[in-house]
Design a protein around this motif. Structure first.
Motif, PDB file in Angstrom:
ATOM      1  N   PHE A  91       8.787  -7.161  -5.025  1.00  0.00           N
ATOM      2  CA  PHE A  91      10.159  -7.364  -5.471  1.00  0.00           C
ATOM      3  C   PHE A  91      10.504  -8.830  -5.684  1.00  0.00           C
ATOM      4  CE2 PHE A  91      14.597  -8.273  -4.215  1.00  0.00           C
ATOM      5  CZ  PHE A  91      15.207  -7.814  -5.372  1.00  0.00           C
ATOM      6  N   PRO A  92      10.278  -9.720  -4.713  1.00  0.00           N
ATOM      7  CA  PRO A  92      10.617 -11.132  -4.962  1.00  0.00           C
ATOM      8  C   PRO A  92       9.823 -11.741  -6.108  1.00  0.00           C
ATOM      9  CG  PRO A  92       9.458 -10.886  -2.869  1.00  0.00           C
ATOM     10  CD  PRO A  92       9.831  -9.513  -3.327  1.00  0.00           C
ATOM     11  N   ALA A  93       8.598 -11.255  -6.340  1.00  0.00           N
ATOM     12  CA  ALA A  93       7.811 -11.758  -7.475  1.00  0.00           C
ATOM     13  C   ALA A  93       8.490 -11.387  -8.786  1.00  0.00           C
ATOM     14  CB  ALA A  93       6.401 -11.192  -7.430  1.00  0.00           C
ATOM     15  N   PHE A  94       8.895 -10.127  -8.925  1.00  0.00           N
ATOM     16  CA  PHE A  94       9.585  -9.685 -10.137  1.00  0.00           C
ATOM     17  C   PHE A  94      10.919 -10.414 -10.297  1.00  0.00           C
ATOM     18  CE2 PHE A  94       7.385  -5.263 -10.115  1.00  0.00           C
ATOM     19  CZ  PHE A  94       6.268  -5.830 -10.716  1.00  0.00           C
ATOM     20  N   LEU A  95      11.625 -10.583  -9.184  1.00  0.00           N
ATOM     21  CA  LEU A  95      12.918 -11.266  -9.233  1.00  0.00           C
ATOM     22  C   LEU A  95      12.742 -12.724  -9.655  1.00  0.00           C
ATOM     23  CD1 LEU A  95      15.939 -10.652  -8.570  1.00  0.00           C
ATOM     24  CD2 LEU A  95      15.536 -11.722  -6.351  1.00  0.00           C
ATOM     25  N   GLY A  96      11.719 -13.371  -9.136  1.00  0.00           N
ATOM     26  CA  GLY A  96      11.455 -14.759  -9.496  1.00  0.00           C
ATOM     27  C   GLY A  96      11.117 -14.915 -10.966  1.00  0.00           C
ATOM     28  N   ILE A  97      10.337 -13.966 -11.510  1.00  0.00           N
ATOM     29  CA  ILE A  97       9.979 -14.019 -12.927  1.00  0.00           C
ATOM     30  C   ILE A  97      11.213 -13.773 -13.788  1.00  0.00           C
ATOM     31  CG2 ILE A  97       8.573 -12.990 -14.752  1.00  0.00           C
ATOM     32  CD1 ILE A  97       6.484 -12.333 -12.596  1.00  0.00           C
ATOM     33  N   LEU A  98      12.098 -12.887 -13.338  1.00  0.00           N
ATOM     34  CA  LEU A  98      13.382 -12.702 -14.014  1.00  0.00           C
ATOM     35  C   LEU A  98      14.125 -14.030 -14.106  1.00  0.00           C
ATOM     36  CD1 LEU A  98      16.012 -11.339 -15.015  1.00  0.00           C
ATOM     37  CD2 LEU A  98      16.472 -10.710 -12.625  1.00  0.00           C
ATOM     38  N   GLY A  99      14.157 -14.749 -12.990  1.00  0.00           N
ATOM     39  CA  GLY A  99      14.840 -16.043 -12.973  1.00  0.00           C
ATOM     40  C   GLY A  99      14.231 -17.022 -13.949  1.00  0.00           C
ATOM     41  N   ILE A 100      12.912 -17.071 -14.013  1.00  0.00           N
ATOM     42  CA  ILE A 100      12.227 -17.962 -14.949  1.00  0.00           C
ATOM     43  C   ILE A 100      12.567 -17.583 -16.389  1.00  0.00           C
ATOM     44  CG2 ILE A 100       9.965 -18.644 -15.842  1.00  0.00           C
ATOM     45  CD1 ILE A 100       8.904 -18.334 -12.962  1.00  0.00           C
ATOM     46  N   GLY A 101      12.560 -16.269 -16.665  1.00  0.00           N
ATOM     47  CA  GLY A 101      12.896 -15.809 -18.008  1.00  0.00           C
ATOM     48  C   GLY A 101      14.301 -16.213 -18.413  1.00  0.00           C
ATOM     49  N   ALA A 102      15.263 -16.049 -17.503  1.00  0.00           N
ATOM     50  CA  ALA A 102      16.648 -16.412 -17.805  1.00  0.00           C
ATOM     51  C   ALA A 102      16.798 -17.909 -18.031  1.00  0.00           C
ATOM     52  CB  ALA A 102      17.564 -15.951 -16.670  1.00  0.00           C
ATOM     53  N   MET A 103      16.133 -18.714 -17.202  1.00  0.00           N
ATOM     54  CA  MET A 103      16.189 -20.160 -17.411  1.00  0.00           C
ATOM     55  C   MET A 103      15.622 -20.534 -18.777  1.00  0.00           C
ATOM     56  SD  MET A 103      15.341 -22.009 -13.750  1.00  0.00           S
ATOM     57  CE  MET A 103      13.952 -20.990 -13.251  1.00  0.00           C
ATOM     58  N   GLY A 104      14.544 -19.852 -19.173  1.00  0.00           N
ATOM     59  CA  GLY A 104      13.949 -20.112 -20.478  1.00  0.00           C
ATOM     60  C   GLY A 104      14.887 -19.771 -21.615  1.00  0.00           C
ATOM     61  N   VAL A 105      15.646 -18.690 -21.466  1.00  0.00           N
ATOM     62  CA  VAL A 105      16.625 -18.311 -22.492  1.00  0.00           C
ATOM     63  C   VAL A 105      17.685 -19.396 -22.635  1.00  0.00           C
ATOM     64  CG1 VAL A 105      18.478 -16.682 -23.048  1.00  0.00           C
ATOM     65  CG2 VAL A 105      16.260 -15.836 -22.257  1.00  0.00           C
ATOM     66  N   GLY A 106      18.093 -19.982 -21.510  1.00  0.00           N
ATOM     67  CA  GLY A 106      19.083 -21.046 -21.547  1.00  0.00           C
ATOM     68  C   GLY A 106      18.553 -22.327 -22.175  1.00  0.00           C
ATOM     69  N   ILE A 107      17.257 -22.590 -21.988  1.00  0.00           N
ATOM     70  CA  ILE A 107      16.649 -23.807 -22.535  1.00  0.00           C
ATOM     71  C   ILE A 107      16.303 -23.640 -24.014  1.00  0.00           C
ATOM     72  CG2 ILE A 107      14.639 -25.331 -22.395  1.00  0.00           C
ATOM     73  CD1 ILE A 107      14.560 -24.708 -19.384  1.00  0.00           C
ATOM     74  N   PHE A 108      15.857 -22.431 -24.373  1.00  0.00           N
ATOM     75  CA  PHE A 108      15.432 -22.152 -25.756  1.00  0.00           C
ATOM     76  C   PHE A 108      16.382 -21.128 -26.388  1.00  0.00           C
ATOM     77  CE2 PHE A 108      11.565 -23.303 -23.410  1.00  0.00           C
ATOM     78  CZ  PHE A 108      11.104 -24.369 -24.192  1.00  0.00           C
ATOM     79  N   PRO A 109      17.416 -21.575 -27.101  1.00  0.00           N
ATOM     80  CA  PRO A 109      18.366 -20.654 -27.753  1.00  0.00           C
ATOM     81  C   PRO A 109      17.683 -19.796 -28.815  1.00  0.00           C
ATOM     82  CG  PRO A 109      19.233 -22.903 -27.646  1.00  0.00           C
ATOM     83  CD  PRO A 109      17.782 -22.983 -27.277  1.00  0.00           C
ATOM     84  N   GLY A 110      18.430 -18.878 -29.397  1.00  0.00           N
ATOM     85  CA  GLY A 110      17.874 -17.938 -30.352  1.00  0.00           C
ATOM     86  C   GLY A 110      17.153 -18.574 -31.523  1.00  0.00           C
ATOM     87  N   TYR A 111      17.650 -19.720 -31.979  1.00  0.00           N
ATOM     88  CA  TYR A 111      17.027 -20.377 -33.133  1.00  0.00           C
ATOM     89  C   TYR A 111      15.708 -21.069 -32.778  1.00  0.00           C
ATOM     90  CZ  TYR A 111      19.505 -24.423 -31.143  1.00  0.00           C
ATOM     91  OH  TYR A 111      19.989 -25.389 -30.294  1.00  0.00           O
ATOM     92  N   SER A 112      15.305 -21.012 -31.509  1.00  0.00           N
ATOM     93  CA  SER A 112      14.044 -21.634 -31.090  1.00  0.00           C
ATOM     94  C   SER A 112      12.829 -20.794 -31.469  1.00  0.00           C
ATOM     95  CB  SER A 112      14.042 -21.862 -29.570  1.00  0.00           C
ATOM     96  OG  SER A 112      15.104 -22.710 -29.194  1.00  0.00           O
ATOM     97  N   GLY A 113      13.070 -19.568 -31.943  1.00  0.00           N
ATOM     98  CA  GLY A 113      11.960 -18.732 -32.411  1.00  0.00           C
ATOM     99  C   GLY A 113      11.234 -17.994 -31.302  1.00  0.00           C
ATOM    100  N   ASN A 114       9.900 -18.065 -31.333  1.00  0.00           N
ATOM    101  CA  ASN A 114       9.068 -17.284 -30.414  1.00  0.00           C
ATOM    102  C   ASN A 114       9.324 -17.610 -28.950  1.00  0.00           C
ATOM    103  OD1 ASN A 114       7.826 -15.881 -32.484  1.00  0.00           O
ATOM    104  ND2 ASN A 114       6.135 -17.345 -32.670  1.00  0.00           N
ATOM    105  N   ALA A 115       9.616 -18.871 -28.645  1.00  0.00           N
ATOM    106  CA  ALA A 115       9.862 -19.258 -27.252  1.00  0.00           C
ATOM    107  C   ALA A 115      11.044 -18.472 -26.688  1.00  0.00           C
ATOM    108  CB  ALA A 115      10.123 -20.760 -27.154  1.00  0.00           C
ATOM    109  N   HIS A 116      12.095 -18.350 -27.478  1.00  0.00           N
ATOM    110  CA  HIS A 116      13.266 -17.602 -27.026  1.00  0.00           C
ATOM    111  C   HIS A 116      12.925 -16.131 -26.821  1.00  0.00           C
ATOM    112  CE1 HIS A 116      17.469 -16.328 -26.675  1.00  0.00           C
ATOM    113  NE2 HIS A 116      17.137 -15.325 -27.476  1.00  0.00           N
ATOM    114  N   VAL A 117      12.211 -15.554 -27.774  1.00  0.00           N
ATOM    115  CA  VAL A 117      11.847 -14.135 -27.696  1.00  0.00           C
ATOM    116  C   VAL A 117      11.015 -13.860 -26.450  1.00  0.00           C
ATOM    117  CG1 VAL A 117      10.565 -12.269 -28.795  1.00  0.00           C
ATOM    118  CG2 VAL A 117      11.958 -13.811 -30.189  1.00  0.00           C
ATOM    119  N   ILE A 118      10.049 -14.723 -26.172  1.00  0.00           N
ATOM    120  CA  ILE A 118       9.173 -14.534 -25.015  1.00  0.00           C
ATOM    121  C   ILE A 118       9.969 -14.566 -23.716  1.00  0.00           C
ATOM    122  CG2 ILE A 118       7.323 -15.593 -23.646  1.00  0.00           C
ATOM    123  CD1 ILE A 118       6.083 -16.483 -26.346  1.00  0.00           C
ATOM    124  N   PHE A 119      10.834 -15.566 -23.585  1.00  0.00           N
ATOM    125  CA  PHE A 119      11.617 -15.669 -22.346  1.00  0.00           C
ATOM    126  C   PHE A 119      12.630 -14.534 -22.221  1.00  0.00           C
ATOM    127  CE2 PHE A 119      10.209 -20.182 -22.338  1.00  0.00           C
ATOM    128  CZ  PHE A 119       9.745 -20.229 -21.029  1.00  0.00           C
TER     129      PHE A 119
END
Length: 205
Positions: A91-119
């Motif tokens: 559970f904490p592993a999945f939760l931590g990866i969720l957090g990383i994904g959300a931070m990535g979305v904040g850093i790479f907006p929609g116009y960032s392309g593949n990076a945004h999609v991946i996060f």
């Protein structure tokens, strides 16, 4: 009498819970503010990332990016404290990866392309998996059934959208509606679980 080790462990638990509550509440409130300030925003037509995508509308874009990043950061830190508190690792592993994904979305907006999609996909998939595996720390609490249902809704939604795309039954709610049925169950689960952790004291098995 609680030992020093157990007292420290309980502090980890309660700190994690508080961070999760703050993460989810600030996300729900500030995203709503960003939607309100975005001209002509339609929750069925536009997904959440549209708030920071082209054409950029301020202050909606900045509010969304900062809010999502903070939400992810707080969840990531909470995952570390949950890992320290419980013997459960999944559970904490999945939760931590969720957090990383959300931070990535904040850093790479929609116009960032593949990076945004991946996060974004990372946060969707691992957010739903986190809710589905939260029972590993909830033990006898009936809340685990609520979180499993929330996780199942989010996971089935993202799975059908990936496989069926526009033919997914969730697309009846529009692109924005289908995405929100992935994101909001996870956010609500984070808030509910956070509230449980801040108020519950139980011994590890």
């Amino acid at each position: 009498m609680i030992s020093k080790t157990e007292a420290k462990s309980i502090r980890y638990q309660k700190t994690a819970g508080l961070l999760m509550v703050i993460s989810g509440i600030q996300f729900m409130l500030l995203v709503s503010v960003a939607e309100t300030l975005y001209p002509g925003y339609n929750t069925a037509k536009y997904d959440l990332s549209s708030l920071a995508d082209l054409p950029i509308h301020e202050p909606s874009a900045t509010i969304f990016n900062v809010t999502v990043f903070i939400a992810g950061l707080l969840v990531f830190i909470a995952a570390y404290f949950i890992y320290k508190r419980y013997q459960s690792r999944i559970f904490p592993a999945f939760l931590g990866i969720l957090g990383i994904g959300a931070m990535g979305v904040g850093i790479f907006p929609g116009y960032s392309g593949n990076a945004h999609v991946i996060f974004a996909m990372t946060s969707f998939i691992f957010g739903s998996l986190a809710m589905l595996t939260s029972f590993t720390i909830l033990r006898d609490s009936l809340l685990k059934y609520v979180l499993i249902i929330l996780g199942a809704v989010a996971f089935i939604d993202i799975l059908l959208v990936i496989i069926l795309q526009d033919s997914s039954p969730f697309m009846v709610f529009g692109t924005g509606g289908a995405e929100r049925l992935i994101v909001y169950p996870v956010i609500l689960g984070v808030i509910a679980l956070g509230g449980y952790l801040t108020g519950s004291i139980h011994q590890e098995s």
